[in-house]
Design a protein around this motif. Structure first.
Motif, PDB file in Angstrom:
ATOM      1  N   ALA A  20       3.587  10.105   5.501  1.00  0.00           N
ATOM      2  CA  ALA A  20       3.269   8.722   5.850  1.00  0.00           C
ATOM      3  C   ALA A  20       2.016   8.248   5.111  1.00  0.00           C
ATOM      4  CB  ALA A  20       3.072   8.597   7.354  1.00  0.00           C
ATOM      5  N   SER A  21       1.008   9.118   5.021  1.00  0.00           N
ATOM      6  CA  SER A  21      -0.226   8.710   4.348  1.00  0.00           C
ATOM      7  C   SER A  21      -0.014   8.503   2.852  1.00  0.00           C
ATOM      8  CB  SER A  21      -1.329   9.747   4.586  1.00  0.00           C
ATOM      9  OG  SER A  21      -0.968  11.007   4.051  1.00  0.00           O
ATOM     10  N   LEU A  26       0.650   4.683  -1.899  1.00  0.00           N
ATOM     11  CA  LEU A  26       1.383   3.949  -2.937  1.00  0.00           C
ATOM     12  C   LEU A  26       1.363   2.445  -2.663  1.00  0.00           C
ATOM     13  CD1 LEU A  26       4.391   6.383  -3.472  1.00  0.00           C
ATOM     14  CD2 LEU A  26       2.273   6.194  -4.794  1.00  0.00           C
ATOM     15  N   VAL A  27       1.396   2.070  -1.381  1.00  0.00           N
ATOM     16  CA  VAL A  27       1.301   0.649  -1.045  1.00  0.00           C
ATOM     17  C   VAL A  27      -0.078   0.110  -1.442  1.00  0.00           C
ATOM     18  CG1 VAL A  27       1.240  -1.013   0.861  1.00  0.00           C
ATOM     19  CG2 VAL A  27       3.007   0.755   0.801  1.00  0.00           C
ATOM     20  N   THR A  28      -1.132   0.871  -1.147  1.00  0.00           N
ATOM     21  CA  THR A  28      -2.480   0.414  -1.507  1.00  0.00           C
ATOM     22  C   THR A  28      -2.684   0.421  -3.016  1.00  0.00           C
ATOM     23  OG1 THR A  28      -3.368   2.666  -1.250  1.00  0.00           O
ATOM     24  CG2 THR A  28      -3.449   1.211   0.675  1.00  0.00           C
ATOM     25  N   LEU A  29      -1.938   1.271  -3.714  1.00  0.00           N
ATOM     26  CA  LEU A  29      -1.989   1.245  -5.176  1.00  0.00           C
ATOM     27  C   LEU A  29      -1.506  -0.102  -5.692  1.00  0.00           C
ATOM     28  CD1 LEU A  29      -2.211   2.415  -8.036  1.00  0.00           C
ATOM     29  CD2 LEU A  29       0.056   3.466  -7.681  1.00  0.00           C
ATOM     30  N   SER A  60      -3.312   8.332  -8.035  1.00  0.00           N
ATOM     31  CA  SER A  60      -2.567   7.980  -6.818  1.00  0.00           C
ATOM     32  C   SER A  60      -1.202   8.648  -6.810  1.00  0.00           C
ATOM     33  CB  SER A  60      -2.412   6.463  -6.709  1.00  0.00           C
ATOM     34  OG  SER A  60      -3.657   5.822  -6.560  1.00  0.00           O
ATOM     35  N   VAL A  61      -0.509   8.580  -7.927  1.00  0.00           N
ATOM     36  CA  VAL A  61       0.827   9.185  -8.003  1.00  0.00           C
ATOM     37  C   VAL A  61       0.733  10.705  -7.937  1.00  0.00           C
ATOM     38  CG1 VAL A  61       2.871   9.477  -9.439  1.00  0.00           C
ATOM     39  CG2 VAL A  61       1.769   7.236  -9.279  1.00  0.00           C
ATOM     40  N   LEU A  62      -0.186  11.287  -8.721  1.00  0.00           N
ATOM     41  CA  LEU A  62      -0.305  12.747  -8.745  1.00  0.00           C
ATOM     42  C   LEU A  62      -0.714  13.292  -7.384  1.00  0.00           C
ATOM     43  CD1 LEU A  62      -0.375  15.414 -10.282  1.00  0.00           C
ATOM     44  CD2 LEU A  62      -2.762  14.921 -10.898  1.00  0.00           C
ATOM     45  N   LEU A 110      -9.245  -1.015   0.754  1.00  0.00           N
ATOM     46  CA  LEU A 110      -7.971  -0.520   1.267  1.00  0.00           C
ATOM     47  C   LEU A 110      -7.546   0.745   0.545  1.00  0.00           C
ATOM     48  CD1 LEU A 110      -5.894  -1.333   3.409  1.00  0.00           C
ATOM     49  CD2 LEU A 110      -4.600  -2.497   1.597  1.00  0.00           C
ATOM     50  N   TRP A 111      -7.739   0.798  -0.777  1.00  0.00           N
ATOM     51  CA  TRP A 111      -7.354   1.998  -1.517  1.00  0.00           C
ATOM     52  C   TRP A 111      -8.300   3.151  -1.192  1.00  0.00           C
ATOM     53  CZ3 TRP A 111      -9.327   5.487  -4.951  1.00  0.00           C
ATOM     54  CH2 TRP A 111      -8.410   6.329  -5.581  1.00  0.00           C
TER      55      TRP A 111
END
Length: 384
Positions: A20-21, A26-29, A60-62, A110-111
């Motif tokens: 979930a986190s 990814l949303v905050t990205l 963020s992705v990694l 947020l990020w």
């Protein structure tokens, strides 16, 4: 291989929170990139700003992939804190003081909350709160907002709330997982006992009863076989009757009934309350050991055919354990003589244990009248 990996994954109580986190990450990205698009015209070094945003997106992705898979999470979380702090500090490299002192840092608050969430899932509310305070402090320092206006900034309250909330969610998830795993083990144990009980009752008990009856009828050498069959039948019936006894699952408290019933047999009868008698593990073990010593003395010294009876009473704040036999009894002065000869079994194993537990052990015995020990100990250890 797939089933095994899935079993390990499902065994991780934090896995749903990590997944979930990472969705949140990814949303905050997406929010951080869109925010950058709107603010980059105000930067003094827009090209460098795009470099840092690319770095933010790559990390963020990694990190989302590594944390979801459970690959050395503590290292990823530690690096997550460093990256978030570095990107906040990089705001001063791409914008002038007038801009960054009046706006949020380049990664956006947020990020940055992702670093707080990761710390909270890994280490609970304390780690989450510490991470939140560090991030809020760095944000204030970077924006040069260490002044009275800091208290009107929502960054610190928001980050601390995120860290505390996710931290307690993690603690709750782990507790619920332990309870569920415990319930599954108990259900499996109960099902297995039921299965064994049916098999024993349908086959083994009937055979043992037949062997005992025919051995007694034949007499001679067969009588010994009948006696052994009778002992095994009694032991198996005791095992079946104990299906309702609380199972020792490695907890801090133990059901004393189960420890005592392990000594039950043809010549030992155990009577205990219907409800569990829960004691701290160490106290229960010591009390059961004292009873075992008394029963061993009965087997060794009470004479052939002597039977022992164990009675457990739960008085709430006190536990009373009585061990009585119908054997030959102990002559007057025999215990003192044994202690003088250096044989300390009774004084150390029974009386000493009872005193160590904060209680007392009383012996009542006479030649030809059997022996009875009454051990009284408080349920909880006395306070120093």
């Amino acid at each position: 291989m797939g089933g095994t990996a899935r079993g390990r994954h499902d065994a991780d109580p934090d896995a749903p929170l990590w997944r979930a986190s990472q969705v949140f990450r990814l949303v905050t990205l997406a929010y951080a990139v869109s925010s950058h698009i709107s603010t980059v015209p105000h930067y003094t070094r827009p090209g460098l700003g795009w470099f840092f945003i690319a770095l933010l997106a790559a990390w963020s992705v990694l990190s989302a992939v590594l944390l979801s898979r459970g690959t050395q999470r503590w290292k990823v979380v530690a690096l997550d804190q460093i990256v978030a702090i570095a990107l906040m500090g990089a705001t001063r490299l791409v914008a002038d003081h007038d801009w960054y002192s009046n706006h949020q840092t380049m990664p956006t608050t947020l990020w940055v909350a992702n670093a707080v969430l990761s710390a909270a899932v890994l280490g609970g509310p304390v780690a989450g709160t510490c991470s939140a305070l560090v991030m809020a402090t760095v944000s204030a320092v970077v924006r040069d907002q260490i002044n009275l206006d800091l208290w009107r900034d929502a960054t610190a309250p928001v980050l601390v709330a995120v860290g505390v909330a996710m931290g307690f969610a993690t603690v709750t998830a782990r507790h619920a997982h332990r309870q569920l795993a415990q319930a599954v083990r108990m259900a499996a144990a109960a099902e297995e006992r039921d299965r064994l009980a049916r098999q024993v009752h349908d086959g083994v008990l009937q055979v043992l009863a037949l062997v005992q009856r025919r051995g007694n009828e034949l007499g001679g050498p067969a009588a010994e076989l009948a006696r052994l069959a009778g002992e095994q039948e009694a032991a198996l019936r005791m095992l079946i009757s104990e299906q309702g006894t609380r199972v020792d699952r490695g907890e801090e408290q133990v059901d004393l009934r189960a420890l005592l019933r392990a000594r039950a047999g043809t010549n030992v009868t155990v009577a205990a309350p219907a409800d569990p008698v829960l004691l701290e593990r160490g106290r229960a073990t010591e009390l059961a050991a004292a009873a075992a010593t008394a029963l061993d003395n009965t087997a060794l010294h009470a004479g052939p055919g002597a039977k022992a009876y164990v009675l457990l009473e739960d008085l709430g704040d006190e536990v009373i354990l009585s061990i009585r036999d119908d054997g030959s009894g102990i002559p007057d002065g025999r215990l003192a003589e044994a202690e003088a000869q250096g044989r300390m079994g009774v004084s150390k194993s029974i009386v000493g244990r009872a005193e160590w537990l904060g209680g007392v052990a009383v012996l009542d015995s006479a030649p030809g009248e059997g022996t009875e020990w009454e051990i009284r100990v408080p349920r909880e250890a006395p306070r120093a």
